[in-house]
Write a protein that holds these residues in place. Structure first.
Motif, mmCIF file in Angstrom:
data_model
loop_
_atom_site.group_PDB
_atom_site.id
_atom_site.type_symbol
_atom_site.label_atom_id
_atom_site.label_comp_id
_atom_site.label_asym_id
_atom_site.label_seq_id
_atom_site.Cartn_x
_atom_site.Cartn_y
_atom_site.Cartn_z
ATOM 1 N N MET A 2 0.806 -1.211 0.000
ATOM 2 C CA MET A 2 0.000 0.000 0.000
ATOM 3 C C MET A 2 0.846 1.270 0.000
ATOM 4 O O MET A 2 0.503 2.248 -0.657
ATOM 5 C CB MET A 2 -0.946 0.012 1.184
ATOM 6 C CG MET A 2 -2.159 0.834 0.912
ATOM 7 S SD MET A 2 -3.610 0.279 1.779
ATOM 8 C CE MET A 2 -3.009 0.160 3.434
ATOM 9 N N PHE A 3 1.953 1.245 0.745
ATOM 10 C CA PHE A 3 2.834 2.409 0.760
ATOM 11 C C PHE A 3 3.317 2.718 -0.652
ATOM 12 O O PHE A 3 3.337 3.866 -1.097
ATOM 13 C CB PHE A 3 4.055 2.143 1.653
ATOM 14 C CG PHE A 3 3.768 2.293 3.108
ATOM 15 C CD1 PHE A 3 3.862 3.536 3.707
ATOM 16 C CD2 PHE A 3 3.393 1.208 3.874
ATOM 17 C CE1 PHE A 3 3.603 3.684 5.056
ATOM 18 C CE2 PHE A 3 3.127 1.353 5.221
ATOM 19 C CZ PHE A 3 3.231 2.597 5.816
ATOM 20 N N ILE A 4 3.714 1.650 -1.357
ATOM 21 C CA ILE A 4 4.257 1.834 -2.695
ATOM 22 C C ILE A 4 3.173 2.327 -3.649
ATOM 23 O O ILE A 4 3.381 3.259 -4.414
ATOM 24 C CB ILE A 4 4.909 0.530 -3.200
ATOM 25 C CG1 ILE A 4 6.112 0.203 -2.318
ATOM 26 C CG2 ILE A 4 5.314 0.649 -4.654
ATOM 27 C CD1 ILE A 4 6.874 -1.028 -2.720
ATOM 28 N N SER A 5 1.991 1.716 -3.577
ATOM 29 C CA SER A 5 0.916 2.156 -4.472
ATOM 30 C C SER A 5 0.569 3.617 -4.227
ATOM 31 O O SER A 5 0.390 4.382 -5.170
ATOM 32 C CB SER A 5 -0.333 1.298 -4.264
ATOM 33 O OG SER A 5 -0.040 -0.035 -4.585
ATOM 34 N N SER A 6 0.488 4.004 -2.960
ATOM 35 C CA SER A 6 0.147 5.398 -2.669
ATOM 36 C C SER A 6 1.211 6.336 -3.196
ATOM 37 O O SER A 6 0.899 7.398 -3.733
ATOM 38 C CB SER A 6 0.001 5.612 -1.159
ATOM 39 O OG SER A 6 -1.045 4.825 -0.661
ATOM 40 N N SER A 7 2.475 5.944 -3.034
ATOM 41 C CA SER A 7 3.520 6.847 -3.515
ATOM 42 C C SER A 7 3.537 6.874 -5.046
ATOM 43 O O SER A 7 3.852 7.907 -5.634
ATOM 44 C CB SER A 7 4.892 6.480 -2.940
ATOM 45 O OG SER A 7 5.245 5.178 -3.297
ATOM 46 N N LEU A 8 3.168 5.760 -5.683
ATOM 47 C CA LEU A 8 3.074 5.755 -7.149
ATOM 48 C C LEU A 8 1.958 6.689 -7.619
ATOM 49 O O LEU A 8 2.124 7.436 -8.588
ATOM 50 C CB LEU A 8 2.817 4.336 -7.672
ATOM 51 C CG LEU A 8 4.029 3.420 -7.794
ATOM 52 C CD1 LEU A 8 3.595 1.998 -8.113
ATOM 53 C CD2 LEU A 8 4.998 3.932 -8.858
ATOM 54 N N ILE A 9 0.811 6.618 -6.935
ATOM 55 C CA ILE A 9 -0.308 7.489 -7.305
ATOM 56 C C ILE A 9 0.135 8.944 -7.235
ATOM 57 O O ILE A 9 -0.040 9.720 -8.178
ATOM 58 C CB ILE A 9 -1.505 7.252 -6.358
ATOM 59 C CG1 ILE A 9 -2.112 5.875 -6.627
ATOM 60 C CG2 ILE A 9 -2.557 8.341 -6.513
ATOM 61 C CD1 ILE A 9 -3.124 5.442 -5.596
ATOM 62 N N ASP A 10 0.752 9.287 -6.124
ATOM 63 C CA ASP A 10 1.198 10.661 -5.940
ATOM 64 C C ASP A 10 2.241 11.050 -6.987
ATOM 65 O O ASP A 10 2.202 12.144 -7.535
ATOM 66 C CB ASP A 10 1.771 10.809 -4.528
ATOM 67 C CG ASP A 10 2.254 12.217 -4.267
ATOM 68 O OD1 ASP A 10 1.425 13.128 -4.376
ATOM 69 O OD2 ASP A 10 3.446 12.405 -3.979
ATOM 70 N N MET A 11 3.164 10.116 -7.244
ATOM 71 C CA MET A 11 4.228 10.405 -8.214
ATOM 72 C C MET A 11 3.635 10.673 -9.599
ATOM 73 O O MET A 11 3.993 11.660 -10.248
ATOM 74 C CB MET A 11 5.211 9.236 -8.255
ATOM 75 C CG MET A 11 6.383 9.394 -9.189
ATOM 76 S SD MET A 11 6.029 8.894 -10.885
ATOM 77 C CE MET A 11 5.818 7.136 -10.712
#
Length: 647
Positions: free
Chosen positions: A310-319
């Motif tokens: 989830m951390f990675i997905s959220s940071s991908l969304i933001d990126m």
DNA sequence: CTAGGGTTAG
């Protein structure tokens, strides 16, 4: 954790039937199977087993207590505390240390306190009481308390125990140091941190990976990554977490290049990245606004099997949002099984910044329906959406909803956002009285949102009044000087504008140079306004002139409203031609195949004329153009912009 | 029985 086969055999030989209860409990806890361990322990107690000797309780209590802290079971922990006291096991330092650890690990909210209004104080008291009552303290006891206080944010108390430990004759070890260093990291106290560094060097703890990563993190938090690098390079061996600390240190200090360099070295030395490697690296990439880099990392995430975190997905969304591709962000978001508050917030903010802002509000409603609790940042995102869509009533609604339904007190930023909503919508007087009546003292940045609104709505009188407030709070506010001067220029008050510019020069204030950039084939091309030295300058201006003939035929009139200088109209439109966003955009159109989306980033806000020109160009050149300015994203397509000309 | 690194805004 070392296996102890001989000891196990010895215990098994003396126990009624092998392996003993205590051994099983300890084994399960060591393997991290806390539920099983605690179940075994309780079964042993309930059976009041003839099979369980008296020694089984002291032998398994430390493990059982560890399970309570790991699983967050305060009530059971308290009854084990009572059992320890009753059975005399408390005299055993392993049991007492485990109890200490239990009170240190339990979050304040979980601490069983009869009057729950001071649960935090209660847990501190429990720690101190157990510690004072211990018959004998060993280094583990001291370390546990130092760590516990530090973890609960009681820095002074932690350092107090740290000193107490010295005077009591117990030497700090690597455990102590890695509990104390994060304190100096949090309060950015390099001097104290360096003292600890010196102590570690003199006492042979400098090769310890735990001390090393804490030092790296401490220095990075004090913006001294140069020292972090020294610590890192001097370590004899590095585990994955150490690589991560160094990488995160670079990333948080804004050096994507360095972070990527560490990432490459890490892969090169055969260390497999951890999920956290990506949740440090991807946000850095987003802040650097590099879609190319971001996509490469995304590919690595997929091949490495790290999607689903989830951390990675959220940071991908933001990126992806920050790099200008909101549709990939949405694609990732829509595929998440159970997005959390951060994921929703990142996506809502993405839509708020890219437009259409209504989409952000739709998402927020879905989030509420899905019972995911918004936090203060979520509301900032929602208010940003209202601001960009010009929704005053909705803005008020969410502003009130925040405290009414979720008990979140609106912060300075929320007030600023609402003031921005009112101001942009032209309700200048209302915005003024709203800011004046704020319970929190408004800062210059809150007032400057209103100043910008005054400029947009051409209210010079109010602008002067607001600017006065700003200059009282922040006499050297560059942006506000520029906006006020532009407000004067707009209403033809050239003398005042000139006067203001002279006083800016006298104060030695220089306008931040405008620049825009675009990424093509793994390379970033930066354009500074009027930079004739750029090898492509002549070709770009030539193409711009060709486009502008077509534009004029379609009704384009240069808008010189944002030209700072007092010049003739023709000179002004010449000035407009050199704006960095136009240079970057035309460069992009000339250097990419037809149909390719052109993505331009700018450090300041886009000017009115550039906005108009880009709308024309999206139609004439048949290109989708995404432009990020200091405030939001603009998507130009077929002569229109996603901001609806409201920005 | 004790210790280190991460995501969302401006």
């Amino acid at each position: 954790m070392q296996p102890r086969p001989l000891a196990a055999v010895a215990v098994a030989a003396t126990a009624p039937f092998p392996p003993s209860w205590a051994h099983q409990v300890r084994a399960a806890a060591t393997q991290g199977d806390f539920l099983h361990a605690i179940a075994l322990f309780l079964r042993m107690r309930a059976a009041d087993a003839p099979a369980a000797p008296r020694s089984a309780v002291p032998a398994s209590l430390p493990a059982a207590l560890k399970c309570c802290s790991a699983l967050g079971l305060p009530a059971l922990g308290a009854s084990l505390h009572a059992l320890a006291l009753r059975s005399g096991a408390f005299a055993d330092r392993f049991t007492a240390n485990a109890l200490l650890n239990l009170y240190c690990k339990l979050p304040a909210a979980l601490c069983c306190s009869p009057s729950t209004d001071d649960a935090a104080g209660e847990s501190l008291e429990s720690i101190r009481k157990v510690f004072d009552d211990m018959p004998e303290k060993d280094p583990v006891s001291w370390n546990t308390v130092v760590f516990g206080y530090a973890e609960k944010g009681r820095h002074q108390e932690a350092l107090g125990v740290f000193r107490e430990m010295w005077t009591d004759g117990c030497r700090p070890n690597s455990f102590t140091l890695s509990s104390v260093l994060p304190i100096f990291a949090k309060c950015s106290d390099v001097r104290k941190g360096m003292e600890v560094h010196g102590f570690a060097t003199r006492n042979g703890f400098i090769d310890d990976v735990f001390v090393g990563s804490s030092l790296i993190d401490m220095y990075a938090n004090c913006t001294r990554t140069d020292y972090s690098v020294k610590v890192f390079d001097n370590l004899p061996w590095r585990d994955a977490i150490l690589w991560n600390s160094m990488l995160a240190g670079c990333a948080q200090n804004g050096s994507v290049e360095d972070a990527l360099g560490i990432f490459r070295r890490m892969l090169h030395s055969g260390v497999r990245p951890l999920p956290r490697t990506f949740s440090s690296l991807i946000p850095a990439c987003g802040n650097f606004a590099s879609l190319l880099l971001g996509k490469q990392l995304h590919a690595y995430v997929i091949f490495g099997g790290f999607d689903g975190n989830m951390f990675i997905s959220s940071s991908l969304i933001d990126m992806y949002c920050k790099c200008g591709n909101v549709s990939i962000a949405r694609h990732i978001f829509d595929r998440m099984q159970s997005p959390d508050t951060v994921s929703w917030t990142a996506m809502i903010m993405g839509h708020a910044l890219h437009g259409p802002a209504r989409e952000a509000l739709l998402l927020f409603d879905r989030m509420e329906l899905g019972n995911v609790k918004p936090n203060h940042i979520t509301f900032l995102a929602v208010l940003t959406a209202c601001s960009h869509a010009g929704l005053v009533d909705e803005g008020w609604k969410y502003f009130n909803r925040m405290s009414d339904c979720y008990g979140i007190a609106p912060s300075l930023e929320h007030h600023g956002a609402l003031a921005d909503i009112l101001g942009r919508a032209g309700e200048l007087e209302e915005a003024y009285s709203f800011i004046s009546k704020m319970q929190i003292k408004p800062t210059a940045s809150v007032w400057s949102t209103l100043l910008r609104a005054c400029k947009v709505h051409k209210n010079t009188v109010l602008a002067e009044k607001v600017a006065k407030k700003i200059f009282e709070l922040e006499p050297r506010s560059m942006g506000s000087h520029v906006i006020l001067s532009n407000t004067y220029s707009c209403s033809g008050r050239w003398n005042e504008a000139a006067h203001l510019r002279r006083s800016m020069r006298k104060k030695g204030m220089k306008k931040e140079p405008a620049c825009s950039w675009i990424e093509l084939k793994n390379k970033r091309h930066v354009f500074v306004a009027h930079d004739k030295s750029h090898p492509w300058y002549e070709r770009i201006i030539g193409a711009l002139n060709v486009f502008s003939e077509q534009m004029v035929r379609q009704g384009y009139v240069p808008n010189t409203e944002d030209v700072f200088q007092d010049l003739e109209e023709e000179q002004k439109s010449h000035v407009l031609c050199g704006h960095s966003e136009k240079l970057a955009m035309v460069f992009g159109i000339l250097n990419t195949p037809p149909g390719t989306t052109v993505r331009v980033m700018k450090n300041l806000r886009i000017c009115v004329d550039c906005h108009t020109v880009t709308k024309f160009l999206s139609k004439i050149a048949e290109r989708d153009i995404v432009m990020r300015d200091a405030n939001r994203f603009h998507h130009f397509k077929d002569g229109n912009c996603s901001c609806g000309d409201f920005w």
